[in-house]
Design a protein around this motif. Structure first.
Motif, mmCIF file in Angstrom:
data_model
loop_
_atom_site.group_PDB
_atom_site.id
_atom_site.type_symbol
_atom_site.label_atom_id
_atom_site.label_comp_id
_atom_site.label_asym_id
_atom_site.label_seq_id
_atom_site.Cartn_x
_atom_site.Cartn_y
_atom_site.Cartn_z
ATOM 1 N N SER A 70 -109.753 -10.271 -21.344
ATOM 2 C CA SER A 70 -110.871 -10.961 -21.983
ATOM 3 C C SER A 70 -110.629 -11.043 -23.492
ATOM 4 O O SER A 70 -110.012 -10.166 -24.087
ATOM 5 C CB SER A 70 -112.179 -10.239 -21.695
ATOM 6 N N LEU A 71 -111.107 -12.114 -24.072
ATOM 7 C CA LEU A 71 -110.965 -12.342 -25.502
ATOM 8 C C LEU A 71 -112.274 -11.997 -26.204
ATOM 9 O O LEU A 71 -113.351 -12.350 -25.722
ATOM 10 C CB LEU A 71 -110.612 -13.804 -25.781
ATOM 11 N N THR A 72 -112.177 -11.355 -27.336
ATOM 12 C CA THR A 72 -113.365 -11.064 -28.130
ATOM 13 C C THR A 72 -113.738 -12.305 -28.924
ATOM 14 O O THR A 72 -113.001 -13.299 -28.943
ATOM 15 C CB THR A 72 -113.103 -9.886 -29.082
ATOM 16 N N TRP B 151 -109.219 -25.923 -30.415
ATOM 17 C CA TRP B 151 -109.743 -24.744 -29.705
ATOM 18 C C TRP B 151 -111.072 -24.315 -30.312
ATOM 19 O O TRP B 151 -112.025 -23.993 -29.596
ATOM 20 C CB TRP B 151 -108.734 -23.600 -29.765
ATOM 21 N N SER C 189 -113.778 -12.676 -32.152
ATOM 22 C CA SER C 189 -112.812 -12.934 -33.223
ATOM 23 C C SER C 189 -111.502 -13.490 -32.669
ATOM 24 O O SER C 189 -110.807 -14.251 -33.356
ATOM 25 C CB SER C 189 -112.548 -11.653 -34.018
ATOM 26 N N ASP C 190 -111.159 -13.149 -31.415
ATOM 27 C CA ASP C 190 -109.956 -13.708 -30.793
ATOM 28 C C ASP C 190 -110.088 -15.212 -30.568
ATOM 29 O O ASP C 190 -109.086 -15.932 -30.547
ATOM 30 C CB ASP C 190 -109.676 -13.032 -29.448
ATOM 31 N N GLN C 191 -111.306 -15.696 -30.394
ATOM 32 C CA GLN C 191 -111.517 -17.125 -30.175
ATOM 33 C C GLN C 191 -111.127 -17.958 -31.392
ATOM 34 O O GLN C 191 -110.846 -19.141 -31.266
ATOM 35 C CB GLN C 191 -112.977 -17.405 -29.817
ATOM 36 N N CYS D 19 -104.723 -11.019 -16.528
ATOM 37 C CA CYS D 19 -105.971 -11.519 -17.107
ATOM 38 C C CYS D 19 -106.509 -10.505 -18.107
ATOM 39 O O CYS D 19 -106.458 -9.304 -17.872
ATOM 40 C CB CYS D 19 -107.017 -11.744 -16.013
ATOM 41 N N MET E 95 -108.624 -17.137 -33.599
ATOM 42 C CA MET E 95 -107.265 -16.887 -34.072
ATOM 43 C C MET E 95 -106.493 -18.202 -34.164
ATOM 44 O O MET E 95 -106.787 -19.163 -33.458
ATOM 45 C CB MET E 95 -106.530 -15.944 -33.115
ATOM 46 N N LYS F 236 -103.462 -20.783 -33.655
ATOM 47 C CA LYS F 236 -102.493 -21.086 -32.608
ATOM 48 C C LYS F 236 -101.175 -21.427 -33.306
ATOM 49 O O LYS F 236 -101.162 -22.112 -34.321
ATOM 50 C CB LYS F 236 -102.950 -22.279 -31.768
#
Length: 158
Positions: A13-15, A42, A17-19, A11, A21, A23
Protein backbone atom coordinates in the motif's frame (compact mmCIF):
# COMPACT_ATOMS: atom_id res chain seq x y z
CA UNK A 1 12.65 -17.95 -25.65
CA UNK A 2 14.44 -20.62 -23.66
CA UNK A 3 15.19 -18.15 -20.88
CA UNK A 4 13.21 -18.46 -17.70
CA UNK A 5 12.25 -15.11 -16.29
CA UNK A 6 11.08 -15.41 -12.74
CA UNK A 7 8.88 -12.52 -11.88
CA UNK A 8 7.92 -11.76 -8.33
CA UNK A 9 4.65 -9.93 -7.88
CA UNK A 10 4.18 -8.17 -4.60
CA UNK A 11 1.40 -5.89 -3.39
CA UNK A 12 2.02 -3.01 -1.02
CA UNK A 13 0.00 0.00 0.00
CA UNK A 14 1.10 3.54 -0.73
CA UNK A 15 0.89 6.31 1.84
CA UNK A 16 -0.42 9.75 0.99
CA UNK A 17 3.08 11.14 0.57
CA UNK A 18 3.93 8.22 -1.75
CA UNK A 19 1.14 9.36 -4.08
CA UNK A 20 3.03 12.58 -4.76
CA UNK A 21 6.49 11.09 -5.39
CA UNK A 22 8.21 11.91 -8.66
CA UNK A 23 8.09 9.40 -11.48
CA UNK A 24 11.41 8.71 -13.19
CA UNK A 25 12.21 8.43 -16.89
CA UNK A 26 13.12 4.78 -16.34
CA UNK A 27 10.65 3.44 -13.75
CA UNK A 28 12.44 2.24 -10.64
CA UNK A 29 15.77 3.86 -11.53
CA UNK A 30 16.20 7.02 -9.47
CA UNK A 31 19.44 7.89 -11.29
CA UNK A 32 17.49 8.91 -14.40
CA UNK A 33 15.74 12.25 -14.64
CA UNK A 34 12.25 13.03 -13.46
CA UNK A 35 9.48 12.38 -15.97
CA UNK A 36 7.34 15.47 -15.38
CA UNK A 37 4.51 14.38 -17.64
CA UNK A 38 3.95 11.07 -15.84
CA UNK A 39 4.44 12.75 -12.45
CA UNK A 40 1.75 15.38 -13.02
CA UNK A 41 -0.62 12.96 -14.74
CA UNK A 42 -0.43 10.74 -11.63
CA UNK A 43 -1.01 13.69 -9.32
CA UNK A 44 -3.99 14.88 -11.36
CA UNK A 45 -5.57 11.43 -11.45
CA UNK A 46 -5.21 11.30 -7.68
CA UNK A 47 -6.50 14.81 -6.88
CA UNK A 48 -9.23 15.41 -9.47
CA UNK A 49 -11.72 12.86 -8.05
CA UNK A 50 -11.52 14.61 -4.67
CA UNK A 51 -12.08 17.99 -6.34
CA UNK A 52 -15.05 16.52 -8.20
CA UNK A 53 -16.50 15.10 -4.99
CA UNK A 54 -16.06 18.44 -3.22
CA UNK A 55 -17.79 20.29 -6.06
CA UNK A 56 -20.68 17.81 -5.99
CA UNK A 57 -21.11 18.17 -2.20
CA UNK A 58 -20.93 21.96 -2.44
CA UNK A 59 -23.46 21.83 -5.27
CA UNK A 60 -25.78 19.73 -3.11
CA UNK A 61 -25.59 22.31 -0.31
CA UNK A 62 -26.33 25.12 -2.74
CA UNK A 63 -29.21 23.05 -4.16
CA UNK A 64 -30.69 22.69 -0.68
CA UNK A 65 -30.37 26.44 -0.20
CA UNK A 66 -32.10 26.96 -3.54
CA UNK A 67 -35.03 24.86 -2.31
CA UNK A 68 -35.20 26.72 0.98
CA UNK A 69 -34.84 30.20 -0.55
CA UNK A 70 -37.01 29.48 -3.58
CA UNK A 71 -34.51 31.39 -5.64
CA UNK A 72 -33.37 30.58 -9.16
CA UNK A 73 -29.76 31.72 -9.02
CA UNK A 74 -28.55 28.95 -6.68
CA UNK A 75 -30.01 26.45 -9.15
CA UNK A 76 -27.81 27.86 -11.92
CA UNK A 77 -24.81 27.72 -9.57
CA UNK A 78 -25.61 24.07 -8.79
CA UNK A 79 -25.69 23.32 -12.52
CA UNK A 80 -22.33 25.04 -13.05
CA UNK A 81 -20.81 23.10 -10.14
CA UNK A 82 -22.09 19.82 -11.59
CA UNK A 83 -20.55 20.79 -14.94
CA UNK A 84 -17.19 21.48 -13.30
CA UNK A 85 -17.41 18.21 -11.36
CA UNK A 86 -18.06 16.34 -14.60
CA UNK A 87 -15.02 17.98 -16.18
CA UNK A 88 -12.90 16.95 -13.18
CA UNK A 89 -14.12 13.35 -13.45
CA UNK A 90 -13.46 13.28 -17.18
CA UNK A 91 -10.02 14.81 -16.61
CA UNK A 92 -9.21 12.18 -14.00
CA UNK A 93 -10.18 9.34 -16.33
CA UNK A 94 -8.15 10.90 -19.15
CA UNK A 95 -5.10 11.35 -16.91
CA UNK A 96 -5.35 7.72 -15.79
CA UNK A 97 -5.51 6.37 -19.34
CA UNK A 98 -2.68 8.61 -20.55
CA UNK A 99 -0.51 7.68 -17.55
CA UNK A 100 -1.07 3.97 -18.11
CA UNK A 101 -0.23 4.30 -21.81
CA UNK A 102 2.97 6.20 -21.00
CA UNK A 103 3.94 3.56 -18.44
CA UNK A 104 3.34 0.78 -20.97
CA UNK A 105 5.66 2.57 -23.38
CA UNK A 106 8.40 2.48 -20.75
CA UNK A 107 7.73 -0.98 -19.34
CA UNK A 108 6.26 -3.78 -21.45
CA UNK A 109 3.40 -5.70 -19.95
CA UNK A 110 4.58 -9.09 -18.65
CA UNK A 111 3.46 -12.19 -20.52
CA UNK A 112 0.97 -13.61 -18.06
CA UNK A 113 -0.58 -10.29 -17.03
CA UNK A 114 -3.90 -9.17 -18.44
CA UNK A 115 -4.18 -5.41 -18.76
CA UNK A 116 -7.84 -4.59 -18.30
CA UNK A 117 -9.71 -1.66 -16.85
CA UNK A 118 -11.64 -2.48 -13.70
CA UNK A 119 -15.19 -1.78 -12.62
CA UNK A 120 -14.27 1.50 -10.91
CA UNK A 121 -12.87 2.83 -14.18
CA UNK A 122 -16.15 1.93 -15.90
CA UNK A 123 -18.10 3.69 -13.15
CA UNK A 124 -15.99 6.82 -13.63
CA UNK A 125 -16.62 6.68 -17.38
CA UNK A 126 -20.37 6.49 -16.73
CA UNK A 127 -20.25 9.13 -13.99
CA UNK A 128 -18.90 11.97 -16.14
CA UNK A 129 -21.78 11.98 -18.69
CA UNK A 130 -24.29 11.66 -15.84
CA UNK A 131 -22.77 14.73 -14.17
CA UNK A 132 -23.00 16.61 -17.47
CA UNK A 133 -26.67 15.61 -17.82
CA UNK A 134 -27.38 16.72 -14.24
CA UNK A 135 -25.72 20.07 -14.98
CA UNK A 136 -27.79 20.50 -18.13
CA UNK A 137 -31.00 19.65 -16.26
CA UNK A 138 -30.26 22.10 -13.43
CA UNK A 139 -29.48 24.93 -15.85
CA UNK A 140 -32.50 24.08 -18.01
CA UNK A 141 -34.77 23.99 -14.96
CA UNK A 142 -33.48 27.35 -13.76
CA UNK A 143 -34.06 28.95 -17.16
CA UNK A 144 -37.52 27.43 -17.51
CA UNK A 145 -38.59 28.50 -14.02
CA UNK A 146 -37.23 32.00 -14.57
CA UNK A 147 -39.47 32.47 -17.63
CA UNK A 148 -42.51 31.10 -15.80
CA UNK A 149 -41.73 33.22 -12.73
CA UNK A 150 -41.48 36.38 -14.88
CA UNK A 151 -44.78 35.59 -16.60
CA UNK A 152 -46.42 34.93 -13.21
CA UNK A 153 -45.13 38.22 -11.84
CA UNK A 154 -46.40 40.10 -14.90
CA UNK A 155 -49.79 38.42 -14.49
CA UNK A 156 -50.00 39.51 -10.84
CA UNK A 157 -49.16 43.10 -11.74
CA UNK A 158 -51.82 43.16 -14.45
Amino acid sequence: MGESSDMITECFSLTLSDQFMEKFVEPGNHNTGIDLLRTYLWRCQFLLPFVSLGLMCFGALIGLCACACRSLYPTIATGVLHLLAGLCTLGSVSCYVAGIELLHQKLPVPEHVRGEFGWSFCLACVSAPLQFMAAALFIWAARTNRKEYTLMKAYRVA
